[in-house]
Design a protein around this motif. Structure first.
Motif, short mmCIF file in Angstrom:
data_model
loop_
_atom_site.label_atom_id
_atom_site.label_comp_id
_atom_site.label_asym_id
_atom_site.label_seq_id
_atom_site.Cartn_x
_atom_site.Cartn_y
_atom_site.Cartn_z
N VAL A 83 5.99 7.84 -4.94
CA VAL A 83 5.40 6.55 -5.32
C VAL A 83 6.40 5.45 -4.99
O VAL A 83 7.57 5.53 -5.34
CB VAL A 83 5.04 6.53 -6.82
CG1 VAL A 83 4.62 5.13 -7.27
CG2 VAL A 83 3.92 7.52 -7.12
N LEU A 84 5.91 4.44 -4.28
CA LEU A 84 6.75 3.28 -3.96
C LEU A 84 6.37 2.15 -4.91
O LEU A 84 5.21 1.80 -5.05
CB LEU A 84 6.48 2.85 -2.51
CG LEU A 84 7.25 1.63 -2.03
CD1 LEU A 84 8.75 1.91 -1.95
CD2 LEU A 84 6.73 1.18 -0.67
N LYS A 85 7.38 1.60 -5.57
CA LYS A 85 7.14 0.50 -6.51
C LYS A 85 7.47 -0.82 -5.83
O LYS A 85 8.59 -0.99 -5.31
CB LYS A 85 8.01 0.70 -7.75
CG LYS A 85 7.53 -0.12 -8.90
CD LYS A 85 8.06 0.35 -10.24
CE LYS A 85 7.56 -0.58 -11.31
NZ LYS A 85 8.58 -1.30 -12.02
N VAL A 117 -10.52 -3.22 1.49
CA VAL A 117 -9.07 -3.48 1.46
C VAL A 117 -8.46 -2.84 0.22
O VAL A 117 -9.12 -2.63 -0.79
CB VAL A 117 -8.74 -5.00 1.50
CG1 VAL A 117 -9.45 -5.69 2.65
CG2 VAL A 117 -9.08 -5.69 0.19
N ASP A 118 -7.17 -2.52 0.32
CA ASP A 118 -6.46 -2.00 -0.84
C ASP A 118 -4.96 -2.25 -0.64
O ASP A 118 -4.51 -2.53 0.46
CB ASP A 118 -6.74 -0.51 -1.04
CG ASP A 118 -6.57 -0.07 -2.50
OD1 ASP A 118 -6.18 -0.89 -3.35
OD2 ASP A 118 -6.81 1.12 -2.79
N ASP A 119 -4.23 -2.15 -1.75
CA ASP A 119 -2.78 -2.38 -1.64
C ASP A 119 -2.10 -1.20 -0.95
O ASP A 119 -1.29 -1.38 -0.04
CB ASP A 119 -2.15 -2.68 -3.01
CG ASP A 119 -2.35 -1.57 -4.04
OD1 ASP A 119 -3.26 -0.73 -3.87
OD2 ASP A 119 -1.59 -1.54 -5.03
N LEU A 143 -2.40 2.93 0.76
CA LEU A 143 -3.20 4.05 1.27
C LEU A 143 -2.29 5.28 1.27
O LEU A 143 -1.23 5.29 1.91
CB LEU A 143 -3.70 3.73 2.68
CG LEU A 143 -4.38 4.84 3.48
CD1 LEU A 143 -5.55 5.45 2.74
CD2 LEU A 143 -4.88 4.28 4.82
N ALA A 144 -2.68 6.29 0.50
CA ALA A 144 -1.89 7.53 0.43
C ALA A 144 -2.74 8.66 1.00
O ALA A 144 -2.78 8.90 2.20
CB ALA A 144 -1.46 7.80 -1.01
N ASN A 145 -3.51 9.35 0.13
CA ASN A 145 -4.37 10.43 0.62
C ASN A 145 -5.75 9.96 1.07
O ASN A 145 -6.51 10.74 1.64
CB ASN A 145 -4.52 11.50 -0.46
CG ASN A 145 -3.18 12.15 -0.77
OD1 ASN A 145 -2.38 12.37 0.14
ND2 ASN A 145 -2.93 12.43 -2.03
N GLY A 146 -6.08 8.73 0.77
CA GLY A 146 -7.33 8.17 1.27
C GLY A 146 -8.51 8.27 0.31
O GLY A 146 -9.62 7.87 0.66
N CYS A 147 -8.30 8.78 -0.92
CA CYS A 147 -9.43 8.94 -1.86
C CYS A 147 -10.07 7.60 -2.22
O CYS A 147 -11.31 7.50 -2.28
CB CYS A 147 -8.97 9.60 -3.15
SG CYS A 147 -8.46 11.27 -2.91
N ALA A 148 -9.26 6.61 -2.48
CA ALA A 148 -9.81 5.30 -2.88
C ALA A 148 -10.67 4.73 -1.75
O ALA A 148 -11.80 4.27 -1.98
CB ALA A 148 -8.69 4.35 -3.26
N LEU A 149 -10.16 4.79 -0.52
CA LEU A 149 -10.92 4.27 0.62
C LEU A 149 -12.21 5.05 0.82
O LEU A 149 -13.26 4.47 1.08
CB LEU A 149 -10.10 4.38 1.91
CG LEU A 149 -9.16 3.24 2.27
CD1 LEU A 149 -8.74 3.34 3.73
CD2 LEU A 149 -9.83 1.92 2.01
N GLU A 170 0.59 1.47 3.99
CA GLU A 170 0.11 2.86 4.18
C GLU A 170 1.31 3.79 4.16
O GLU A 170 2.33 3.52 4.80
CB GLU A 170 -0.60 2.96 5.54
CG GLU A 170 -1.03 4.38 5.89
CD GLU A 170 -1.82 4.44 7.21
OE1 GLU A 170 -2.31 3.38 7.69
OE2 GLU A 170 -1.91 5.55 7.77
N LYS A 171 1.20 4.88 3.39
CA LYS A 171 2.24 5.90 3.44
C LYS A 171 1.78 6.93 4.47
O LYS A 171 0.99 7.83 4.17
CB LYS A 171 2.46 6.49 2.04
CG LYS A 171 3.07 5.45 1.08
CD LYS A 171 3.38 6.03 -0.28
CE LYS A 171 2.12 6.35 -1.02
NZ LYS A 171 2.37 6.92 -2.37
N GLY A 172 2.26 6.74 5.70
CA GLY A 172 1.77 7.51 6.84
C GLY A 172 2.01 9.00 6.69
O GLY A 172 1.23 9.82 7.20
#
Ligand code: 5GP
Length: 190
Positions: A19-21, A123-125, A127-133, A155-157
């Motif tokens: 997690v990046l804060k 849009v979102d702040d 993107l990790a695993n993509g569930c929200a999108l 995005e956390k690539g």
């Protein structure tokens, strides 16, 4: 976006669980000049795509959605999060797994706010695993509307949600893509 990458390097804190804060300029205290520059950059990327609505999920996506929507001259809509599965017929909903809390929740948008003729930019702040999108995109398709694409601040690539969505054909534009953040050292995708 160079200014965003520099700010992440300067102020971002890597927490356990990848997690990046970024609370000091993006998520809690907001650098409004940077925010509106990001909105303008997204408007440039999606110029001439006919976007009629910007959609995000509460709470951390709202500021970015407002900046993007303002730059594009359209309205912003945010999905509300609901822990109960008590969802009425007047709403569009999707189940989402929270990356940061490790729990599932429903996201809900009143049917009236997304019309079949809408061309939606999601849009979102982060993107990790993509569930929200994916949840937001399923709300758009349940409304009979079209998802034009997505725009993300960070995005956390290395978590590959973005690449999986691109492979499925979604246009995903991220203003910064972190390729790795091992031992607190941040590397960006070019
Ligand atoms: P995904 O659904 O793509 O796995 O995760 C995206 C959502 O989880 C975003 O809406 C964001 O709020 C949250 N999130 C995921 N990773 C991070 C992170 O590293 N830092 C912060 N602050 N939020 C994150």
């Amino acid at each position: 976006m160079k200014a965003l990458e520099e700010r992440i390097v300067k102020e971002g804190k890597v927490l356990p669980g990848n997690v990046l804060k970024v609370g000091s300029f993006l998520n809690q205290q907001i650098d409004v000049a940077l925010l509106f520059d990001m909105g303008a950059e997204v408007a440039r990327l999606y110029a001439n795509c006919g976007v009629s609505k910007v959609l995000t999920v509460e709470a951390s996506g709202i500021a970015f959605a407002v900046a993007v929507a303002h730059a594009m001259g359209v309205d912003a809509v945010f999905a509300k999060k609901n822990k109960s599965s008590n969802v009425s017929g007047d709403v569009l909903s999707a189940k989402v797994h929270s990356y940061t809390h490790g729990t599932d929740f429903d996201i809900i948008v009143p049917k009236d706010y997304i019309k079949p003729e809408d061309k939606v930019l999601i849009v979102d702040d982060f993107l990790a695993n993509g569930c929200a999108l994916e949840g937001l995109a399923s709300i758009v398709s349940a409304a009979g509307a079209t998802t034009v694409g997505a725009a993300i601040e960070i995005e956390k690539g290395f978590q590959h949600g973005g690449d999986a969505l691109r492979e499925k054909g979604m246009r995903v534009e991220s203003l910064a893509i972190i390729e790795s953040m091992e031992n607190g050292v941040l590397r960006f995708r070019n």
